[in-house]
Design a protein around this motif. Structure first.
Motif, PDB file in Angstrom:
ATOM      1  N   GLU A 116       0.172   1.889   0.852  1.00 15.12           N
ATOM      2  CA  GLU A 116       1.232   1.209   0.119  1.00 15.12           C
ATOM      3  C   GLU A 116       2.454   0.979   1.015  1.00 15.12           C
ATOM      4  O   GLU A 116       3.104  -0.071   0.949  1.00 15.12           O
ATOM      5  N   ILE A 119       1.698  -1.943   3.301  1.00 13.75           N
ATOM      6  CA  ILE A 119       1.770  -3.224   2.578  1.00 13.75           C
ATOM      7  C   ILE A 119       3.223  -3.647   2.395  1.00 13.75           C
ATOM      8  O   ILE A 119       3.591  -4.805   2.644  1.00 13.75           O
ATOM      9  N   LYS A 120       4.068  -2.716   1.974  1.00 13.67           N
ATOM     10  CA  LYS A 120       5.474  -3.043   1.766  1.00 13.67           C
ATOM     11  C   LYS A 120       6.159  -3.447   3.069  1.00 13.67           C
ATOM     12  O   LYS A 120       6.910  -4.434   3.119  1.00 13.67           O
ATOM     13  N   ARG A 123       4.969  -6.935   4.221  1.00 14.63           N
ATOM     14  CA  ARG A 123       5.583  -8.008   3.442  1.00 14.63           C
ATOM     15  C   ARG A 123       7.045  -8.212   3.842  1.00 14.63           C
ATOM     16  O   ARG A 123       7.500  -9.348   4.031  1.00 14.63           O
ATOM     17  N   THR A 150      -4.411   3.383  -5.932  1.00 22.47           N
ATOM     18  CA  THR A 150      -3.287   2.865  -6.701  1.00 22.47           C
ATOM     19  C   THR A 150      -3.652   1.512  -7.310  1.00 22.47           C
ATOM     20  O   THR A 150      -4.613   0.863  -6.898  1.00 22.47           O
ATOM     21  N   THR A 151      -2.870   1.069  -8.275  1.00 15.26           N
ATOM     22  CA  THR A 151      -3.204  -0.189  -8.952  1.00 15.26           C
ATOM     23  C   THR A 151      -3.145  -1.380  -8.009  1.00 15.26           C
ATOM     24  O   THR A 151      -3.921  -2.324  -8.149  1.00 15.26           O
ATOM     25  N   THR A 152      -2.220  -1.366  -7.058  1.00 19.03           N
ATOM     26  CA  THR A 152      -2.202  -2.449  -6.073  1.00 19.03           C
ATOM     27  C   THR A 152      -3.468  -2.445  -5.241  1.00 19.03           C
ATOM     28  O   THR A 152      -4.121  -3.477  -5.050  1.00 19.03           O
ATOM     29  N   ILE A 153      -3.854  -1.271  -4.738  1.00 23.24           N
ATOM     30  CA  ILE A 153      -4.985  -1.194  -3.815  1.00 23.24           C
ATOM     31  C   ILE A 153      -6.310  -1.503  -4.495  1.00 23.24           C
ATOM     32  O   ILE A 153      -7.142  -2.238  -3.951  1.00 23.24           O
ATOM     33  N   GLY A 155      -6.856  -3.422  -6.802  1.00 22.60           N
ATOM     34  CA  GLY A 155      -6.928  -4.832  -7.140  1.00 22.60           C
ATOM     35  C   GLY A 155      -7.682  -5.658  -6.124  1.00 22.60           C
ATOM     36  O   GLY A 155      -8.236  -6.707  -6.459  1.00 22.60           O
ATOM     37  N   TYR A 169      -3.928  -7.264 -11.795  1.00 22.86           N
ATOM     38  CA  TYR A 169      -3.870  -6.835 -10.405  1.00 22.86           C
ATOM     39  C   TYR A 169      -2.758  -7.542  -9.630  1.00 22.86           C
ATOM     40  O   TYR A 169      -2.369  -8.664  -9.944  1.00 22.86           O
ATOM     41  N   THR A 170      -2.283  -6.861  -8.614  1.00 24.60           N
ATOM     42  CA  THR A 170      -1.230  -7.404  -7.765  1.00 24.60           C
ATOM     43  C   THR A 170      -1.770  -8.576  -6.948  1.00 24.60           C
ATOM     44  O   THR A 170      -2.795  -8.437  -6.283  1.00 24.60           O
TER      45      THR A 170
END
Length: 405
Positions: A116, A119-120, A123, A150-153, A155, A169-170
Motif C-alpha cells: 500500500e 502504491i501511494k 501515485r 487489503t481491499t485495494t490489493i 481488487g 474495487y479501487t
C-alpha cells in the motif's frame, strides 16, 4: 514423547475452530514450541518446518542473535510512535538502505502495508514528478499476483478466493499475463506511474518468469519513465540464494518492497526502500503507522540486516537449494509433474490423479514434515535457511514415500 495421558491436539483444533472466523484452513497440527528448522506440537511430536512462515522464518525459529536483540530491547523500550525519534531507528533505516543500495527507507509493519505504501508513493510521484493528471494514475500488475489482502490489493488479484465478494474495487490497475513482456509494454501509457511485480510469484506456486523477462521489464520501465516496484516480501532477504530475487538477473528496481523475514520471525516488520527522488515525495502527515518503525521492530530488523550482510545465508540458500532441487527433480515422473523455484524455495505440481495438494500436505504432516498447498495439486516448500543437508534429505525421503502411496 507423549506429554499427556491423552492427545491434546483434537481439543485444541476444535477450540480454535469454535472461536475464530474460518479464514484459514490449517492442518490439524497445534504447535507449542520451535527451534531452528523444527517444530514441536502440544503432544510432543516434532516436525520439520518446510514452510517457514511463508519465508517469515528465513533464519529459523528463535535464532539466538535475533532472540537476544529482542530480549535486550524489551528491557529498554518497545514503542514510542513516530511522534518521536528513538535510538534504534536511524541504524535500522541506514543499514537496510545500504543493503538495498538505496537512499531512504520507510518502515511499516506488514507486507500488505509495504505494498500500500508503494502504491501511494508511486501515485504521488506520478502526479508530482512525472506530471500525470490528478486522479488518472495507473499501475500495471501481473496475473497470478499475490501482494496482500487489503481491499485495494485484492481488487487486482486474479484469484477468486482473494478477489470475489470484496468489491467495489479501487480503480487504476491494469492486469497483464505474468512473463509476457509485450503485453506489459502495451499496457503502459502516459498515465502509467509504476509496474508492480513479484520477481518470483510465491502464492501462485513459486513461478519463476522466463529468462530475460525481468531485465526486459526494467528496460521498458526506464524507457517509458515508469517506476519498477519489486515485491520481494517473500522472495527477498536470502530466500532464493541472493539477497533479492532481482539480483539473479542483475535487475535493480526503483523500489524494494520488503517484509516477512525482515522481522526475524519475532515481530511483524516491513519496509520500502527507494532513492530520495522517489520516497522524497512524501511530506509529514501524508503517510504513517503507529507501530511502523517501532523500537522493538527496529532492533530485530537491524540484526536481520546484519545477518544478511555477511552473505552466509545467501550462500546456504544457494548450496542447500541445489540439493533440494536435485532431489525434487528425481521425483518428476514418480508422482511429480513439475518442479519450479530458486534457492530454498520450490513449487511442486503433483499428478492430480494421485492426490490434491492438501492431501499431500496432510500425508507429509503424518510423516513429520510441514508444507503448504496452493491451487489444486501444487504444494510449496520453503524451509528456513538454517536447514541442514540431513534435514533436506529427510524431507525428500518422506515426500517420495507420500508420492509412492
Amino acid at each position: 514423547m507423549i506429554v499427556d495421558d491423552r492427545l491434546r491436539t483434537p481439543d485444541a483444533v476444535r477450540d480454535a475452530q469454535r472461536w475464530t472466523a474460518h479464514n484459514y484452513h490449517p492442518l490439524p497440527v497445534v504447535i507449542s514450541s520451535a527451534e531452528g528448522a523444527w517444530l514441536t506440537d502440544v503432544d510432543g511430536r516434532r516436525y520439520l518446518d518446510f514452510l517457514a512462515g511463508y519465508s517469515a522464518l528465513n533464519f529459523g525459529h528463535r535464532h539466538p542473535r535475533l532472540i537476544a536483540a529482542a530480549h535486550a530491547q524489551l528491557d529498554r523500550l518497545t514503542l514510542t510512535s513516530r511522534a518521536f525519534v528513538h535510538d534504534q531507528f536511524a541504524d535500522f533505516c541506514r543499514e537496510l538502505a545500504e543493503l538495498c543500495g538505496k537512499d531512504l527507507v520507510l518502515p511499516m509493519n506488514t507486507g500488505a502495508e509495504a505494498v500500500e505504501t508503494a502504491i501511494k508513493v508511486a501515485r504521488k510521484w506520478g502526479y508530482r514528478v512525472k506530471g500525470v493528471p490528478d486522479g488518472q494514475a495507473t499501475i500495471v500488475v501481473a496475473e497470478g499476483n499475490f501482494h496482500g489482502r487489503t481491499t485495494t490489493i485484492v481488487g487486482f488479484s486474479t484469484d477468486p478466493d482473494a478477489h470475489d465478494d470484496f468489491g467495489p474495487y479501487t480503480p487504476g490497475f491494469r492486469i497483464v499475463p505474468y512473463g509476457d513482456l509485450d503485453a506489459l509494454s502495451a499496457a503502459i501509457d502516459d498515465t502509467t506511474v509504476a509496474v508492480l511485480i513479484e520477481p518470483i510469484q510465491g502464492e501462485q506456486g513459486v513461478v519463476v518468469p522466463p529468462e530475460g523477462y525481468l531485465p526486459g521489464v526494467r528496460r521498458v520501465c526506464t524507457e517509458r519513465d515508469v517506476l519498477l516496484l519489486a515485491d520481494e516480501i517473500q522472495s527477498g532477504l536470502g530466500r532464493t540464494g541472493d539477497t533479492f530475487a532481482c539480483d539473479h538477473e542483475g535487475v535493480v528496481p526503483d523500489m524494494y518492497l520488503l517484509g516477512k523475514a525482515l522481522g526475524g520471525g519475532i515481530v511483524p516488520v516491513s519496509a520500502v526502500a527507494a532513492d530520495a527522488d522517489v520516497l522524497g515525495v512524501l511530506r509529514p502527515g501524508q503517510h504513517g503507522s503507529t507501530f511502523g518503525g517501532n523500537p522493538l521492530a527496529c532492533a530485530v530488523g537491524t540484526e536481520v540486516v546484519r545477518l544478511l550482510a555477511t552473505g552466509e545465508f545467501q550462500h546456504r540458500s544457494t548450496e542447500l537449494g541445489a540439493r533440494l532441487h536435485a532431489g525434487l527433480h528425481e521425483l518428476v515422473g514418480e508422482g511429480l509433474v513439475a518442479v519450479r523455484g530458486r534457492g530454498l524455495w520450490a513449487g511442486l505440481d503433483i499428478d492430480p490423479a494421485l492426490m490434491t495438494g492438501r492431501q499431500a500436505c496432510e500425508r507429509l504432516a503424518e510423516r513429520g514434515v510441514l508444507a503448504k498447498d496452493t491451487h489444486g495439486s501444487t504444494i510449496r516448500l520453503a524451509p528456513p535457511l538454517v536447514v541442514t543437508e540431513a534435514e533436506i534429505d529427510e524431507a525428500l525421503t518422506q515426500l517420495a514415500a507420500v508420492l509412492a502411496g
